[in-house]
Design a protein around this motif. Structure first.
Motif, PDB file in Angstrom:
ATOM      1  N   LEU A   1      16.240 -42.765 -46.080  1.00 52.80           N
ATOM      2  CA  LEU A   1      14.798 -43.064 -46.030  1.00 52.80           C
ATOM      3  C   LEU A   1      14.405 -43.880 -44.800  1.00 52.80           C
ATOM      4  O   LEU A   1      13.448 -44.640 -44.832  1.00 52.80           O
ATOM      5  N   LYS A   2      15.152 -43.739 -43.726  1.00 56.51           N
ATOM      6  CA  LYS A   2      14.809 -44.362 -42.445  1.00 56.51           C
ATOM      7  C   LYS A   2      14.575 -43.255 -41.438  1.00 56.51           C
ATOM      8  O   LYS A   2      14.987 -42.121 -41.633  1.00 56.51           O
ATOM      9  N   THR A   3      13.927 -43.585 -40.338  1.00 56.69           N
ATOM     10  CA  THR A   3      13.665 -42.579 -39.323  1.00 56.69           C
ATOM     11  C   THR A   3      13.683 -43.221 -37.941  1.00 56.69           C
ATOM     12  O   THR A   3      13.679 -44.439 -37.809  1.00 56.69           O
ATOM     13  N   SER A   4      13.731 -42.398 -36.939  1.00 55.21           N
ATOM     14  CA  SER A   4      13.674 -42.856 -35.552  1.00 55.21           C
ATOM     15  C   SER A   4      12.912 -41.801 -34.753  1.00 55.21           C
ATOM     16  O   SER A   4      12.645 -40.705 -35.233  1.00 55.21           O
ATOM     17  N   VAL A   5      12.583 -42.133 -33.535  1.00 54.36           N
ATOM     18  CA  VAL A   5      11.850 -41.192 -32.683  1.00 54.36           C
ATOM     19  C   VAL A   5      12.693 -39.948 -32.423  1.00 54.36           C
ATOM     20  O   VAL A   5      12.196 -38.823 -32.475  1.00 54.36           O
ATOM     21  N   ALA A   6      13.984 -40.146 -32.185  1.00 51.21           N
ATOM     22  CA  ALA A   6      14.861 -39.003 -31.924  1.00 51.21           C
ATOM     23  C   ALA A   6      14.936 -38.073 -33.134  1.00 51.21           C
ATOM     24  O   ALA A   6      14.894 -36.847 -32.986  1.00 51.21           O
ATOM     25  N   SER A   7      15.039 -38.638 -34.329  1.00 50.34           N
ATOM     26  CA  SER A   7      15.125 -37.786 -35.516  1.00 50.34           C
ATOM     27  C   SER A   7      13.811 -37.063 -35.787  1.00 50.34           C
ATOM     28  O   SER A   7      13.811 -35.944 -36.295  1.00 50.34           O
ATOM     29  N   ILE A   8      12.690 -37.675 -35.450  1.00 48.91           N
ATOM     30  CA  ILE A   8      11.404 -36.999 -35.610  1.00 48.91           C
ATOM     31  C   ILE A   8      11.346 -35.764 -34.715  1.00 48.91           C
ATOM     32  O   ILE A   8      10.922 -34.689 -35.156  1.00 48.91           O
ATOM     33  N   PHE A   9      11.787 -35.883 -33.474  1.00 50.54           N
ATOM     34  CA  PHE A   9      11.785 -34.738 -32.563  1.00 50.54           C
ATOM     35  C   PHE A   9      12.752 -33.648 -33.022  1.00 50.54           C
ATOM     36  O   PHE A   9      12.417 -32.465 -33.001  1.00 50.54           O
ATOM     37  N   VAL A  10      13.944 -34.038 -33.464  1.00 54.70           N
ATOM     38  CA  VAL A  10      14.926 -33.049 -33.918  1.00 54.70           C
ATOM     39  C   VAL A  10      14.402 -32.306 -35.140  1.00 54.70           C
ATOM     40  O   VAL A  10      14.466 -31.070 -35.213  1.00 54.70           O
ATOM     41  N   HIS A  11      13.841 -33.024 -36.104  1.00 50.15           N
ATOM     42  CA  HIS A  11      13.337 -32.396 -37.313  1.00 50.15           C
ATOM     43  C   HIS A  11      12.113 -31.525 -37.017  1.00 50.15           C
ATOM     44  O   HIS A  11      11.923 -30.496 -37.661  1.00 50.15           O
ATOM     45  N   ALA A  12      11.284 -31.916 -36.056  1.00 55.74           N
ATOM     46  CA  ALA A  12      10.135 -31.093 -35.676  1.00 55.74           C
ATOM     47  C   ALA A  12      10.587 -29.774 -35.063  1.00 55.74           C
ATOM     48  O   ALA A  12      10.024 -28.713 -35.357  1.00 55.74           O
ATOM     49  N   ILE A  13      11.619 -29.816 -34.235  1.00 50.72           N
ATOM     50  CA  ILE A  13      12.154 -28.595 -33.628  1.00 50.72           C
ATOM     51  C   ILE A  13      12.769 -27.699 -34.696  1.00 50.72           C
ATOM     52  O   ILE A  13      12.543 -26.485 -34.712  1.00 50.72           O
ATOM     53  N   VAL A  14      13.540 -28.289 -35.612  1.00 47.48           N
ATOM     54  CA  VAL A  14      14.148 -27.503 -36.695  1.00 47.48           C
ATOM     55  C   VAL A  14      13.062 -26.884 -37.571  1.00 47.48           C
ATOM     56  O   VAL A  14      13.152 -25.713 -37.948  1.00 47.48           O
ATOM     57  N   TYR A  15      12.021 -27.643 -37.892  1.00 51.95           N
ATOM     58  CA  TYR A  15      10.905 -27.135 -38.701  1.00 51.95           C
ATOM     59  C   TYR A  15      10.246 -25.947 -38.007  1.00 51.95           C
ATOM     60  O   TYR A  15       9.997 -24.921 -38.624  1.00 51.95           O
ATOM     61  N   PHE A  16       9.967 -26.076 -36.721  1.00 45.32           N
ATOM     62  CA  PHE A  16       9.325 -25.000 -35.967  1.00 45.32           C
ATOM     63  C   PHE A  16      10.183 -23.742 -35.953  1.00 45.32           C
ATOM     64  O   PHE A  16       9.679 -22.635 -36.182  1.00 45.32           O
ATOM     65  N   VAL A  17      11.477 -23.897 -35.716  1.00 41.16           N
ATOM     66  CA  VAL A  17      12.369 -22.737 -35.641  1.00 41.16           C
ATOM     67  C   VAL A  17      12.472 -22.044 -36.994  1.00 41.16           C
ATOM     68  O   VAL A  17      12.338 -20.820 -37.092  1.00 41.16           O
ATOM     69  N   VAL A  18      12.708 -22.807 -38.058  1.00 38.34           N
ATOM     70  CA  VAL A  18      12.862 -22.205 -39.381  1.00 38.34           C
ATOM     71  C   VAL A  18      11.559 -21.547 -39.827  1.00 38.34           C
ATOM     72  O   VAL A  18      11.566 -20.421 -40.341  1.00 38.34           O
ATOM     73  N   PHE A  19      10.435 -22.229 -39.634  1.00 37.05           N
ATOM     74  CA  PHE A  19       9.148 -21.671 -40.040  1.00 37.05           C
ATOM     75  C   PHE A  19       8.824 -20.414 -39.238  1.00 37.05           C
ATOM     76  O   PHE A  19       8.305 -19.437 -39.774  1.00 37.05           O
ATOM     77  N   SER A  20       9.138 -20.415 -37.948  1.00 33.49           N
ATOM     78  CA  SER A  20       8.880 -19.234 -37.115  1.00 33.49           C
ATOM     79  C   SER A  20       9.742 -18.051 -37.554  1.00 33.49           C
ATOM     80  O   SER A  20       9.269 -16.914 -37.561  1.00 33.49           O
ATOM     81  N   LEU A  21      10.989 -18.316 -37.902  1.00 29.70           N
ATOM     82  CA  LEU A  21      11.865 -17.236 -38.343  1.00 29.70           C
ATOM     83  C   LEU A  21      11.419 -16.669 -39.690  1.00 29.70           C
ATOM     84  O   LEU A  21      11.528 -15.465 -39.933  1.00 29.70           O
ATOM     85  N   LEU A  22      10.901 -17.530 -40.564  1.00 34.10           N
ATOM     86  CA  LEU A  22      10.450 -17.050 -41.874  1.00 34.10           C
ATOM     87  C   LEU A  22       9.140 -16.272 -41.786  1.00 34.10           C
ATOM     88  O   LEU A  22       8.858 -15.448 -42.650  1.00 34.10           O
ATOM     89  N   LEU A  23       8.338 -16.524 -40.757  1.00 32.67           N
ATOM     90  CA  LEU A  23       7.047 -15.847 -40.631  1.00 32.67           C
ATOM     91  C   LEU A  23       7.120 -14.515 -39.898  1.00 32.67           C
ATOM     92  O   LEU A  23       6.125 -13.805 -39.836  1.00 32.67           O
ATOM     93  N   LYS A  24       8.277 -14.185 -39.340  1.00 37.62           N
ATOM     94  CA  LYS A  24       8.388 -12.904 -38.638  1.00 37.62           C
ATOM     95  C   LYS A  24       8.170 -11.760 -39.611  1.00 37.62           C
ATOM     96  O   LYS A  24       8.737 -11.725 -40.684  1.00 37.62           O
ATOM     97  N   PRO A  25       7.332 -10.799 -39.212  1.00 38.68           N
ATOM     98  CA  PRO A  25       7.079  -9.651 -40.116  1.00 38.68           C
ATOM     99  C   PRO A  25       8.228  -8.681 -40.165  1.00 38.68           C
ATOM    100  O   PRO A  25       9.029  -8.567 -39.342  1.00 38.68           O
TER     101      PRO A  25
END
Length: 64
Positions: free
Chosen positions: A40-64
């Motif tokens: 339950l802690k966070t850092s700036v680096a982890s925010i960026f890593v999780h944002a990139i992972v979120y974008f990649v996974v969400f983009s892959l799931l939205l492909k038709p």
């Protein structure tokens, strides 16, 4: 119409699960740990890593 709700629910679930520190944190808060689980802690680096992972996974799931 159900496709629009499915996309919104998928995005919400991924956002909650990939919140830094909730389930896991990459990179960890200490230099010795690359991954920490449920701290339950966070850092700036982890925010960026999780944002990139979120974008990649969400983009892959939205492909038709």
């Amino acid at each position: 119409m159900i496709g629009n709700w499915c996309t919104a629910v998928t995005g919400m679930v991924l956002f909650v699960l990939l919140t830094p520190g909730l389930v896991l944190q990459i990179p960890g808060s200490s230099r010795a740990n690359l991954v920490e689980f449920g701290n339950l802690k966070t850092s700036v680096a982890s925010i960026f890593v999780h944002a990139i992972v979120y974008f990649v996974v969400f983009s892959l799931l939205l492909k038709p």
